[in-house]
Design a protein around this motif. Structure first.
Motif, PDB file in Angstrom:
ATOM      1  N   ALA A  32     -24.124  -2.824 -31.133  1.00  0.00           N
ATOM      2  CA  ALA A  32     -23.922  -2.053 -29.899  1.00  0.00           C
ATOM      3  C   ALA A  32     -25.124  -2.125 -28.967  1.00  0.00           C
ATOM      4  CB  ALA A  32     -23.626  -0.590 -30.242  1.00  0.00           C
ATOM      5  N   ARG A  33     -26.339  -2.250 -29.511  1.00  0.00           N
ATOM      6  CA  ARG A  33     -27.531  -2.260 -28.665  1.00  0.00           C
ATOM      7  C   ARG A  33     -27.988  -3.665 -28.296  1.00  0.00           C
ATOM      8  NH1 ARG A  33     -31.399   2.007 -31.744  1.00  0.00           N
ATOM      9  NH2 ARG A  33     -30.527   0.925 -33.544  1.00  0.00           N
ATOM     10  N   ASP A  34     -27.250  -4.690 -28.687  1.00  0.00           N
ATOM     11  CA  ASP A  34     -27.620  -6.060 -28.357  1.00  0.00           C
ATOM     12  C   ASP A  34     -27.309  -6.374 -26.900  1.00  0.00           C
ATOM     13  OD1 ASP A  34     -28.426  -6.443 -30.927  1.00  0.00           O
ATOM     14  OD2 ASP A  34     -26.676  -7.617 -31.540  1.00  0.00           O
ATOM     15  N   SER A  35     -28.010  -7.366 -26.350  1.00  0.00           N
ATOM     16  CA  SER A  35     -27.653  -7.882 -25.036  1.00  0.00           C
ATOM     17  C   SER A  35     -26.339  -8.650 -25.159  1.00  0.00           C
ATOM     18  CB  SER A  35     -28.743  -8.823 -24.525  1.00  0.00           C
ATOM     19  OG  SER A  35     -28.779 -10.008 -25.310  1.00  0.00           O
ATOM     20  N   PRO A  36     -25.615  -8.837 -24.051  1.00  0.00           N
ATOM     21  CA  PRO A  36     -24.370  -9.620 -24.133  1.00  0.00           C
ATOM     22  C   PRO A  36     -24.572 -11.015 -24.718  1.00  0.00           C
ATOM     23  CG  PRO A  36     -24.442  -8.443 -22.052  1.00  0.00           C
ATOM     24  CD  PRO A  36     -25.784  -8.230 -22.712  1.00  0.00           C
ATOM     25  N   ALA A  37     -25.690 -11.666 -24.358  1.00  0.00           N
ATOM     26  CA  ALA A  37     -25.932 -13.006 -24.888  1.00  0.00           C
ATOM     27  C   ALA A  37     -26.128 -12.971 -26.396  1.00  0.00           C
ATOM     28  CB  ALA A  37     -27.161 -13.622 -24.223  1.00  0.00           C
ATOM     29  N   ARG A  38     -26.886 -11.986 -26.872  1.00  0.00           N
ATOM     30  CA  ARG A  38     -27.107 -11.889 -28.315  1.00  0.00           C
ATOM     31  C   ARG A  38     -25.834 -11.468 -29.035  1.00  0.00           C
ATOM     32  NH1 ARG A  38     -31.272 -12.002 -31.723  1.00  0.00           N
ATOM     33  NH2 ARG A  38     -31.140 -10.796 -33.647  1.00  0.00           N
ATOM     34  N   ALA A  39     -25.048 -10.561 -28.403  1.00  0.00           N
ATOM     35  CA  ALA A  39     -23.776 -10.157 -29.002  1.00  0.00           C
ATOM     36  C   ALA A  39     -22.838 -11.358 -29.114  1.00  0.00           C
ATOM     37  CB  ALA A  39     -23.131  -9.057 -28.158  1.00  0.00           C
ATOM     38  N   PHE A  40     -22.865 -12.238 -28.101  1.00  0.00           N
ATOM     39  CA  PHE A  40     -22.049 -13.452 -28.134  1.00  0.00           C
ATOM     40  C   PHE A  40     -22.448 -14.317 -29.326  1.00  0.00           C
ATOM     41  CE2 PHE A  40     -21.316 -17.899 -27.021  1.00  0.00           C
ATOM     42  CZ  PHE A  40     -19.997 -17.875 -26.615  1.00  0.00           C
ATOM     43  N   VAL A 163     -19.259  -8.581 -27.286  1.00  0.00           N
ATOM     44  CA  VAL A 163     -19.852  -8.763 -25.964  1.00  0.00           C
ATOM     45  C   VAL A 163     -19.441  -7.629 -25.023  1.00  0.00           C
ATOM     46  CG1 VAL A 163     -19.921 -10.264 -23.938  1.00  0.00           C
ATOM     47  CG2 VAL A 163     -20.057 -11.256 -26.213  1.00  0.00           C
ATOM     48  N   ALA A 164     -18.174  -7.260 -25.040  1.00  0.00           N
ATOM     49  CA  ALA A 164     -17.710  -6.164 -24.185  1.00  0.00           C
ATOM     50  C   ALA A 164     -18.425  -4.862 -24.544  1.00  0.00           C
ATOM     51  CB  ALA A 164     -16.199  -5.995 -24.323  1.00  0.00           C
ATOM     52  N   GLY A 165     -18.581  -4.604 -25.841  1.00  0.00           N
ATOM     53  CA  GLY A 165     -19.275  -3.392 -26.273  1.00  0.00           C
ATOM     54  C   GLY A 165     -20.724  -3.369 -25.840  1.00  0.00           C
ATOM     55  N   SER A 166     -21.409  -4.510 -25.940  1.00  0.00           N
ATOM     56  CA  SER A 166     -22.817  -4.563 -25.551  1.00  0.00           C
ATOM     57  C   SER A 166     -22.989  -4.398 -24.046  1.00  0.00           C
ATOM     58  CB  SER A 166     -23.443  -5.882 -26.002  1.00  0.00           C
ATOM     59  OG  SER A 166     -22.928  -6.967 -25.243  1.00  0.00           O
ATOM     60  N   VAL A 240     -10.164 -13.932 -21.465  1.00  0.00           N
ATOM     61  CA  VAL A 240     -10.468 -13.345 -20.159  1.00  0.00           C
ATOM     62  C   VAL A 240     -11.652 -12.390 -20.264  1.00  0.00           C
ATOM     63  CG1 VAL A 240      -9.599 -11.802 -18.357  1.00  0.00           C
ATOM     64  CG2 VAL A 240      -8.138 -13.627 -19.246  1.00  0.00           C
ATOM     65  N   VAL A 241     -11.673 -11.565 -21.327  1.00  0.00           N
ATOM     66  CA  VAL A 241     -12.784 -10.634 -21.519  1.00  0.00           C
ATOM     67  C   VAL A 241     -14.103 -11.394 -21.628  1.00  0.00           C
ATOM     68  CG1 VAL A 241     -13.850  -9.041 -23.166  1.00  0.00           C
ATOM     69  CG2 VAL A 241     -11.448  -8.769 -22.545  1.00  0.00           C
ATOM     70  N   LEU A 242     -14.127 -12.463 -22.409  1.00  0.00           N
ATOM     71  CA  LEU A 242     -15.349 -13.246 -22.562  1.00  0.00           C
ATOM     72  C   LEU A 242     -15.796 -13.853 -21.233  1.00  0.00           C
ATOM     73  CD1 LEU A 242     -14.875 -15.131 -25.953  1.00  0.00           C
ATOM     74  CD2 LEU A 242     -16.612 -13.422 -25.398  1.00  0.00           C
ATOM     75  N   VAL A 247     -19.543 -13.680 -16.678  1.00  0.00           N
ATOM     76  CA  VAL A 247     -19.824 -13.725 -15.237  1.00  0.00           C
ATOM     77  C   VAL A 247     -20.618 -12.501 -14.807  1.00  0.00           C
ATOM     78  CG1 VAL A 247     -18.759 -13.632 -12.943  1.00  0.00           C
ATOM     79  CG2 VAL A 247     -17.841 -15.175 -14.690  1.00  0.00           C
ATOM     80  N   LEU A 248     -20.223 -11.320 -15.264  1.00  0.00           N
ATOM     81  CA  LEU A 248     -20.941 -10.092 -14.909  1.00  0.00           C
ATOM     82  C   LEU A 248     -22.375 -10.132 -15.400  1.00  0.00           C
ATOM     83  CD1 LEU A 248     -18.205  -7.397 -15.682  1.00  0.00           C
ATOM     84  CD2 LEU A 248     -19.012  -8.126 -13.427  1.00  0.00           C
ATOM     85  N   TRP A 249     -22.561 -10.614 -16.626  1.00  0.00           N
ATOM     86  CA  TRP A 249     -23.910 -10.665 -17.186  1.00  0.00           C
ATOM     87  C   TRP A 249     -24.776 -11.673 -16.433  1.00  0.00           C
ATOM     88  CZ3 TRP A 249     -26.528 -14.495 -20.235  1.00  0.00           C
ATOM     89  CH2 TRP A 249     -27.724 -14.045 -20.791  1.00  0.00           C
ATOM     90  N   LEU A 250     -24.216 -12.837 -16.094  1.00  0.00           N
ATOM     91  CA  LEU A 250     -24.975 -13.839 -15.345  1.00  0.00           C
ATOM     92  C   LEU A 250     -25.340 -13.325 -13.958  1.00  0.00           C
ATOM     93  CD1 LEU A 250     -23.041 -17.092 -16.334  1.00  0.00           C
ATOM     94  CD2 LEU A 250     -25.383 -16.477 -16.987  1.00  0.00           C
TER      95      LEU A 250
END
Length: 263
Positions: A32-40, A163-166, A240-242, A247-250
């Motif tokens: 839950a506390r990871d960045s989106p990239a790390r969660a990916f 990724v969505a959770g992070s 779609v979520v990924l 895109v949002l994270w970038l």
């Protein structure tokens, strides 16, 4: 539905199989506390651990699978107790390293997620190995496309949720100081259920006990609903979520990179 599409769907459903589905929310609590990239990356590595164990089991251990599966509930109980222990320590506010086998609470390495995938596979083996072996077939050459499709299906669900959770976690900043303890609660509850389910399997396999159990039946009803939802959704919502989250994270990274230049 062709064989490859069926394998993708089977991989997606493997994330909510009756034996191991309780480990999915526990995994999401850990990242839950990871960045989106790390969660990916965590989602990909956890999936790799799961399918590696299943692939090796299918290739090497199939001849003794029937005998071996009778004793895997002991391992499930150990996994559940380890999850309980980690959850209690997180509830106490501890930052620690505990491995299962390479599973550790925060701070985590990607190798710990690979170990979590293996633990997830062990807990799921009784329920999920049969459909897996049917899908990939007896020959590695014939079963490789189905094997990869199975891995893709599982990876889509696990990675999209992680990724969505992070990405959503920072939106609820008031909860961030308590994320560790919230994750501890989830791990305690899920660990208790995994332990209980392991004992339930031991009763069935070793003591010829009754399959009727109110706790397992209640959890089974919930799991069945989740499986129906996942099957009805198919892979596209997770894709779609990924894409949207990426895109949002970038965009957020780009804005952060531009801000210093404006000063």
């Amino acid at each position: 539905m062709n064989d490859i599409a069926l394998a993708v769907l089977a991989g997606m459903l493997a994330t909510v199989n009756p034996c191991g589905f309780a480990m999915l929310p526990a995994y999401l609590a850990l990242v839950a506390r990871d960045s989106p990239a790390r969660a990916f990356m965590s989602g990909l590595v956890m999936t790799a651990g799961f399918v590696t164990f299943f692939g090796l089991f299918g290739l090497v251990l199939t001849p003794i699978a029937t005998t071996l599966k009778r004793y895997l509930p002991f391992v499930t109980v150990v996994i559940g107790l380890a999850m309980l222990a980690i959850g209690v320590l997180l509830l106490l506010g501890k930052e620690l390293y505990l491995r299962l086998p390479k599973l550790q609470a925060a701070p985590k390495s990607l190798w710990s997620m690979y170990g979590y995938g293996i633990a997830f596979a062990i807990a799921s083996l009784s329920c999920a190995i049969g459909p897996f072996l049917v899908l990939i077939g007896a020959s590695l050459q014939e079963g490789l496309p189905a094997f990869l499709a199975y891995a893709l299906g599982m990876g889509l669900v696990v990675t999209a949720l992680a990724v969505a959770g992070s990405l959503l976690a920072p939106r609820v900043r008031k909860l961030l100081p308590h994320v560790g303890r919230i994750g501890g609660v989830v791990l305690v509850v899920m660990g208790a259920y995994v332990t209980y389910y392991g004992v339930y399997e031991l009763r069935l396999f070793l003591a010829n006990g009754s399959a009727q159990d109110p706790v397992v039946q209640a959890a089974g009803g919930f799991q069945s609903t989740l499986a129906q939802i996942v099957a009805a959704l198919g892979p596209w919502p997770f894709i779609v979520v990924l894409v949207v989250v990426s895109v949002l994270w970038l965009n957020r990274r780009r804005r952060k990179a531009v801000r210093p230049d404006r000063r």
